[in-house]
Design an enzyme around this catalytic site. Structure first.
Site, PDB file in Angstrom:
ATOM      1  CE  LYS A  81      -1.063   0.002   5.016  1.00 56.60           C
ATOM      2  NZ  LYS A  81      -0.170   1.053   5.450  1.00 56.60           N
ATOM      3  CG  ASP A  82       3.822   2.044   2.691  1.00 59.19           C
ATOM      4  OD1 ASP A  82       2.756   2.605   3.031  1.00 59.19           O
ATOM      5  OD2 ASP A  82       4.555   1.422   3.476  1.00 59.19           O
ATOM      6  NE  ARG A 129      -7.451   3.213   3.974  1.00 60.55           N
ATOM      7  CZ  ARG A 129      -7.695   2.420   5.013  1.00 60.55           C
ATOM      8  NH1 ARG A 129      -8.878   1.898   5.203  1.00 60.55           N
ATOM      9  NH2 ARG A 129      -6.735   2.154   5.878  1.00 60.55           N
ATOM     10  NE  ARG A 130      -6.567   2.424   8.932  1.00 62.00           N
ATOM     11  CZ  ARG A 130      -5.290   2.143   9.165  1.00 62.00           C
ATOM     12  NH1 ARG A 130      -4.488   3.065   9.681  1.00 62.00           N
ATOM     13  NH2 ARG A 130      -4.793   0.962   8.864  1.00 62.00           N
ATOM     14  NE  ARG A 151       4.336   9.951  10.668  1.00 59.26           N
ATOM     15  CZ  ARG A 151       5.345   9.951   9.799  1.00 59.26           C
ATOM     16  NH1 ARG A 151       5.731  11.068   9.254  1.00 59.26           N
ATOM     17  NH2 ARG A 151       5.975   8.846   9.470  1.00 59.26           N
ATOM     18  NE  ARG A 157       0.502   4.939  13.515  1.00 59.11           N
ATOM     19  CZ  ARG A 157      -0.034   5.335  12.377  1.00 59.11           C
ATOM     20  NH1 ARG A 157      -1.294   5.096  12.118  1.00 59.11           N
ATOM     21  NH2 ARG A 157       0.678   5.968  11.485  1.00 59.11           N
ATOM     22  CB  CYS A 244      -0.802   5.725  -0.929  1.00 62.06           C
ATOM     23  SG  CYS A 244       0.841   6.270  -0.545  1.00 62.06           S
TER      24      CYS A 244
END
Length: 319
Positions: A81-82, A129-130, A151, A157, A244
């Site tokens: 995804k990166d 997106r989330r 981040r 996190r 992305c």
């Protein structure tokens, strides 16, 4: 005489090292050669800015690709995804191994599920997106939440929750599985609630295009169904002209009738981060048998989404 070790370029994070270690073992098995990890620091690892601000696309990838092109490493492992959607001619995706769980998960205080979080719960995530999808779900179901941009690595996190600064954080299931921390998950988010990032849960093994022997050897780790699915998802992302860090979710899955895989369904979503406006569509077709067919599936869905106004929801358009 032992054969020279293959050099695998990897980011230094605990997660990157874990997933690269798993690939190294698999490559050793198929090639019979030792594999050594070469740790490389990327811009995404050292920058403290939010990913959405530094552009997201390629910030974890560029340094690894430069090391490949300079011949300092033989191949590199990325979280798929990166990867930017455009593939440089000098490099080839030699293998996309079988995908891990693509879902997002919640790690919340007091072992709470997403729908049991208190009114006004603060949920941390770095992904627009989330945010878009969690806020849309909350609006639709009368929940009150606040999404907070964060981040950092997994420890950082989860630390926000442990220290009481946030009620919950959203992470990728695949990452927690790979570092053996799935037991900390308090809720798995159904893909009907939050569609993952294109390529989430999959790894990309990349090497120089002129290394035919290595490409053939690494090809043993390729999973054709995973490759077709992520190709369709990334084609959707590319056709939306989104980087992305854009609020785009996509997932291609196989629809089986008993034991026979019949079709591939591709779902896509794009929305404003406050969740007030979403464009969500899906398309189903034969399982792609070629790279071109997988690309066409993604482009087709992107065209429909753009016709429904998806472009206006993405904030910054990727250049």
């Amino acid at each position: 005489m032992t054969e020279k070790a293959l050099r695998l370029g990897t980011r230094r994070s605990k997660l990157a090292m874990a997933q690269s270690g798993q690939v190294a073992d698999a490559v050793s098995q198929v090639t019979g050669r030792p594999v050594e990890l070469v740790e490389i620091t990327t811009y995404g690892d050292v920058s403290r800015e939010h990913l959405a601000q530094i552009g997201g696309t390629g910030v974890f990838v560029a340094a690894l690709r430069e090391a490949l092109l300079r011949g300092e490493v033989d191949f590199a492992v990325h979280s798929l995804k990166d990867l930017p959607t455009a593939q440089p001619d000098e490099l080839v995706l030699a293998a996309v191994p079988r995908r891990e769980d693509p879902r997002d998960v919640i790690v919340a205080r007091d072992a709470l599920k997403f729908t049991d979080l208190p009114r006004g719960a603060r949920i941390g995530t770095g992904a627009p997106r989330r945010m878009a999808q969690l806020n849309a779900y909350a609006r639709a179901h009368g929940l009150e939440i606040e999404t907070v941009p964060i981040r950092g690595n997994v420890d950082t996190r989860i630390g926000y929750v442990r220290k009481g600064e946030l009620d919950a954080v959203v992470l990728a299931a695949a990452g927690l599985n790979r570092i053996g921390r799935t037991d900390e998950v308090t809720d798995f988010l159904s893909v009907d609630t939050v569609l993952p990032a294109p390529g989430q849960g999959a790894l990309a093994i990349e090497c120089a295009a002129d290394r035919a022997d290595l490409i053939a050897a690494l090809g043993a780790l390729d999973d054709p169904h995973t490759r077709a699915a992520v190709t369709a998802e990334r084609s959707l992302l590319a056709a939306l002209e989104a980087g992305c860090s854009a609020p785009v979710g996509a997932l291609a899955d196989l629809l089986a009738d008993g034991r026979n895989v019949k079709e591939m369904r591709l779902r896509g979503i794009v929305g404003t981060t406050d969740g007030s406006t979403l464009v969500q569509l899906s398309t189903t077709g034969p399982v792609p048998e070629t790279h071109e067919q997988a690309l066409a599936l993604g482009r087709e869905l992107a065209t429909e989404m753009l016709a429904q106004g998806a472009a206006g929801l993405m904030g910054e358009r990727a250049r």
